[in-house]
Enzyme design. Structure first.
Site, PDB file in Angstrom:
ATOM      1  N   SER A  15     -32.748  -4.557 -27.943  1.00  0.00           N
ATOM      2  CA  SER A  15     -31.428  -5.068 -28.336  1.00  0.00           C
ATOM      3  C   SER A  15     -31.518  -6.306 -29.236  1.00  0.00           C
ATOM      4  CB  SER A  15     -30.624  -5.427 -27.082  1.00  0.00           C
ATOM      5  OG  SER A  15     -29.435  -6.074 -27.472  1.00  0.00           O
ATOM      6  N   LYS A  66     -22.495   2.194 -20.143  1.00  0.00           N
ATOM      7  CA  LYS A  66     -21.142   1.818 -20.595  1.00  0.00           C
ATOM      8  C   LYS A  66     -20.040   2.482 -19.757  1.00  0.00           C
ATOM      9  CE  LYS A  66     -22.425   0.896 -25.387  1.00  0.00           C
ATOM     10  NZ  LYS A  66     -22.110   1.080 -26.797  1.00  0.00           N
ATOM     11  N   ASP A 103     -16.607  -2.142 -29.959  1.00  0.00           N
ATOM     12  CA  ASP A 103     -17.211  -1.460 -31.122  1.00  0.00           C
ATOM     13  C   ASP A 103     -16.170  -1.207 -32.219  1.00  0.00           C
ATOM     14  OD1 ASP A 103     -19.836  -1.353 -30.286  1.00  0.00           O
ATOM     15  OD2 ASP A 103     -19.605   0.568 -29.263  1.00  0.00           O
ATOM     16  N   ARG A 154     -20.597  18.332 -36.879  1.00  0.00           N
ATOM     17  CA  ARG A 154     -21.409  19.559 -36.832  1.00  0.00           C
ATOM     18  C   ARG A 154     -20.920  20.471 -35.711  1.00  0.00           C
ATOM     19  NH1 ARG A 154     -27.662  18.776 -35.426  1.00  0.00           N
ATOM     20  NH2 ARG A 154     -26.707  17.749 -33.630  1.00  0.00           N
ATOM     21  N   THR A 155     -20.709  19.891 -34.527  1.00  0.00           N
ATOM     22  CA  THR A 155     -20.187  20.662 -33.395  1.00  0.00           C
ATOM     23  C   THR A 155     -18.676  20.410 -33.328  1.00  0.00           C
ATOM     24  OG1 THR A 155     -22.268  20.095 -32.304  1.00  0.00           O
ATOM     25  CG2 THR A 155     -20.586  21.143 -30.939  1.00  0.00           C
TER      26      THR A 155
HETATM   27  P1  NAP Z   1     -24.272   9.926 -30.678  1.00  0.00           P
HETATM   28  O1  NAP Z   1     -23.228   9.720 -29.637  1.00  0.00           O
HETATM   29  O2  NAP Z   1     -25.597  10.466 -30.287  1.00  0.00           O
HETATM   30  O3  NAP Z   1     -23.644  10.873 -31.840  1.00  0.00           O
HETATM   31  C1  NAP Z   1     -24.446  11.360 -32.892  1.00  0.00           C
HETATM   32  C2  NAP Z   1     -23.570  12.069 -33.935  1.00  0.00           C
HETATM   33  O4  NAP Z   1     -24.410  12.445 -35.050  1.00  0.00           O
HETATM   34  C3  NAP Z   1     -22.908  13.342 -33.429  1.00  0.00           C
HETATM   35  O5  NAP Z   1     -21.648  13.505 -34.061  1.00  0.00           O
HETATM   36  C4  NAP Z   1     -23.885  14.437 -33.896  1.00  0.00           C
HETATM   37  O6  NAP Z   1     -23.287  15.699 -34.084  1.00  0.00           O
HETATM   38  C5  NAP Z   1     -24.281  13.869 -35.251  1.00  0.00           C
HETATM   39  N1  NAP Z   1     -25.572  14.413 -35.703  1.00  0.00           N
HETATM   40  C6  NAP Z   1     -26.796  14.112 -35.208  1.00  0.00           C
HETATM   41  N2  NAP Z   1     -27.750  14.837 -35.876  1.00  0.00           N
HETATM   42  C7  NAP Z   1     -27.078  15.592 -36.772  1.00  0.00           C
HETATM   43  C8  NAP Z   1     -27.499  16.558 -37.757  1.00  0.00           C
HETATM   44  N3  NAP Z   1     -28.798  16.861 -37.931  1.00  0.00           N
HETATM   45  N4  NAP Z   1     -26.551  17.144 -38.544  1.00  0.00           N
HETATM   46  C9  NAP Z   1     -25.220  16.827 -38.374  1.00  0.00           C
HETATM   47  N5  NAP Z   1     -24.773  15.935 -37.461  1.00  0.00           N
HETATM   48  C10 NAP Z   1     -25.689  15.333 -36.684  1.00  0.00           C
HETATM   49  O7  NAP Z   1     -24.592   8.552 -31.426  1.00  0.00           O
HETATM   50  P2  NAP Z   1     -23.640   7.276 -31.644  1.00  0.00           P
HETATM   51  O8  NAP Z   1     -23.847   6.324 -30.536  1.00  0.00           O
HETATM   52  O9  NAP Z   1     -22.256   7.735 -31.959  1.00  0.00           O
HETATM   53  O10 NAP Z   1     -24.341   6.622 -32.930  1.00  0.00           O
HETATM   54  C11 NAP Z   1     -24.369   7.288 -34.183  1.00  0.00           C
HETATM   55  C12 NAP Z   1     -25.031   6.432 -35.249  1.00  0.00           C
HETATM   56  O11 NAP Z   1     -24.286   5.224 -35.422  1.00  0.00           O
HETATM   57  C13 NAP Z   1     -26.461   5.982 -34.896  1.00  0.00           C
HETATM   58  O12 NAP Z   1     -27.215   6.024 -36.088  1.00  0.00           O
HETATM   59  C14 NAP Z   1     -26.301   4.542 -34.430  1.00  0.00           C
HETATM   60  O13 NAP Z   1     -27.452   3.751 -34.699  1.00  0.00           O
HETATM   61  C15 NAP Z   1     -25.142   4.088 -35.308  1.00  0.00           C
HETATM   62  N6  NAP Z   1     -24.344   3.013 -34.671  1.00  0.00           N
HETATM   63  C16 NAP Z   1     -24.135   1.860 -35.371  1.00  0.00           C
HETATM   64  C17 NAP Z   1     -23.369   0.850 -34.820  1.00  0.00           C
HETATM   65  C18 NAP Z   1     -23.142  -0.423 -35.581  1.00  0.00           C
HETATM   66  O14 NAP Z   1     -22.786  -1.433 -34.962  1.00  0.00           O
HETATM   67  N7  NAP Z   1     -23.312  -0.432 -36.891  1.00  0.00           N
HETATM   68  C19 NAP Z   1     -22.801   1.006 -33.544  1.00  0.00           C
HETATM   69  C20 NAP Z   1     -23.011   2.211 -32.846  1.00  0.00           C
HETATM   70  C21 NAP Z   1     -23.791   3.204 -33.437  1.00  0.00           C
HETATM   71  P3  NAP Z   1     -23.220  16.778 -32.867  1.00  0.00           P
HETATM   72  O15 NAP Z   1     -22.049  16.355 -32.008  1.00  0.00           O
HETATM   73  O16 NAP Z   1     -23.005  18.075 -33.532  1.00  0.00           O
HETATM   74  O17 NAP Z   1     -24.531  16.686 -32.123  1.00  0.00           O
END
Ligand code: NAP
Length: 279
Positions: A15, A66, A103, A154-155
């Site tokens: 973190s 969370k 967030d 995607r889903t």
């Molecule tokens: P998550 O709950 O695991 O969701 C991942 C998302 O990405 C889902 O919609 C998934 O689609 C999609 N995905 C993954 N692989 C894919 C592929 N090959 N093709 C198409 N879609 C794909 O993750 P999260 O917590 O929401 O975080 C997502 C991203 O945001 C991460 O990179 C994280 O580091 C970043 N993030 C940044 C911040 C910030 O403060 N800037 C905060 C939170 C997260 P499916 O539903 O189809 O699997």
């Protein structure tokens, strides 16, 4: 007495929150600490239910706790209620455990700082992805008054599940119709993990997108993702994802230490250096 806050989760070693809060504690000369507290999953419910015993004034919560943290709170803010997940906790004067999800506020704070006036130019937003971060961003866009929030994933069923909760403003759309949807979008946000270091880029043809549409990516490693580079190259304004990480920390710090901190260039550079990401 020294006020103690912490990042809680499992694991917590990765973190960046201690770096961010440590910077603000030093900058404001406050008598406080921000620690890492690893909470093993088997003990999580007891830890949050008996939070007052920890000696902390409050904490951040990261994966995988969370949802359990939200369930243990006495009072939740609107965002945490809508998402069923809390990332910021504090004890109020009556010893009640309060929970927030910051967030979405972090996302809004980032756009407000780096694209001032964006909301007045945004009737239709397109959110790519339907994970935890997408949920927070859809909540944020709806709460800020954006008229239409389209969610593509995607889903598709995952996008439908939560877009329905924010209907009629939010609506799930099929990835197959993105070309048409891009043509009427004022804001595009990538919340998928595509474009992140070690992941394939987000393969999206931006040619139908109006050139004044704002493009944001919440992935911040790399800072300039292939999506942001492509948008910049065709003249679209862009906002990277680091500011969301920094702004989501602001409300917690203010609750625990009584000072509203600034997200400034020095903090941004400090975190970038720690991430090993070029600015
Ligand atoms: P998550 O709950 O695991 O969701 C991942 C998302 O990405 C889902 O919609 C998934 O689609 C999609 N995905 C993954 N692989 C894919 C592929 N090959 N093709 C198409 N879609 C794909 O993750 P999260 O917590 O929401 O975080 C997502 C991203 O945001 C991460 O990179 C994280 O580091 C970043 N993030 C940044 C911040 C910030 O403060 N800037 C905060 C939170 C997260 P499916 O539903 O189809 O699997």
């Amino acid at each position: 007495m020294t006020r103690r806050a912490a990042i809680t989760g499992y694991p917590v070693a990765h973190s960046r929150s201690p770096l961010i809060h440590g910077y603000w504690l030093k900058r404001h000369g406050l008598d406080g600490t921000y620690e890492r507290v690893a909470v093993e999953p088997a003990t999580a419910e007891t830890f949050y239910r008996e939070f007052a015993k920890s000696g902390l004034v409050g904490c951040n919560v990261t994966v995988p706790h969370k949802e359990v943290a939200a369930a243990c709170c006495d009072v939740l803010d609107d965002a945490a209620q809508a998402m069923g997940a809390a990332n910021t906790l504090w004890l109020d004067d009556n010893g009640r455990l309060m929970g927030a999800n910051t967030d979405g506020l972090g996302f809004l704070g980032n756009l407000d700082q780096n694209a001032p006036g964006w909301v007045g130019r945004c009737d239709t937003a397109l959110v790519l992805g339907a994970g935890g971060a997408a949920r927070a961003i859809v909540w944020a866009l709806v709460s800020r008054g954006v008229k239409k929030v389209l969610v593509a994933n995607r889903t598709l069923s995952k996008a439908q599940d939560f877009a329905d909760r924010f209907a009629p403003v939010a609506k799930a759309v099929s990835w197959d119709y993105l070309a048409d949807i891009l043509g009427r979008s004022d804001l595009v946000v990538n919340t998928t993990s595509l474009g992140m270091e070690g992941q394939p880029p987000l393969d999206l043809d931006l040619s139908p997108l109006p050139v004044d549409a704002l493009v944001s990516d919440i992935v911040y490693a790399p800072l300039v993702t292939p999506l942001l580079q492509a948008a910049h190259d065709r003249g679209n304004p862009t906002v990277d994802g680091l500011g969301m990480l920094l702004h989501q920390a602001v409300p917690g710090f203010e609750r625990w230490f009584g000072v509203r901190p600034e997200v400034d260039e020095a903090l941004r550079n400090l975190v970038l250096a720690d991430l090993g990401v070029a600015s």
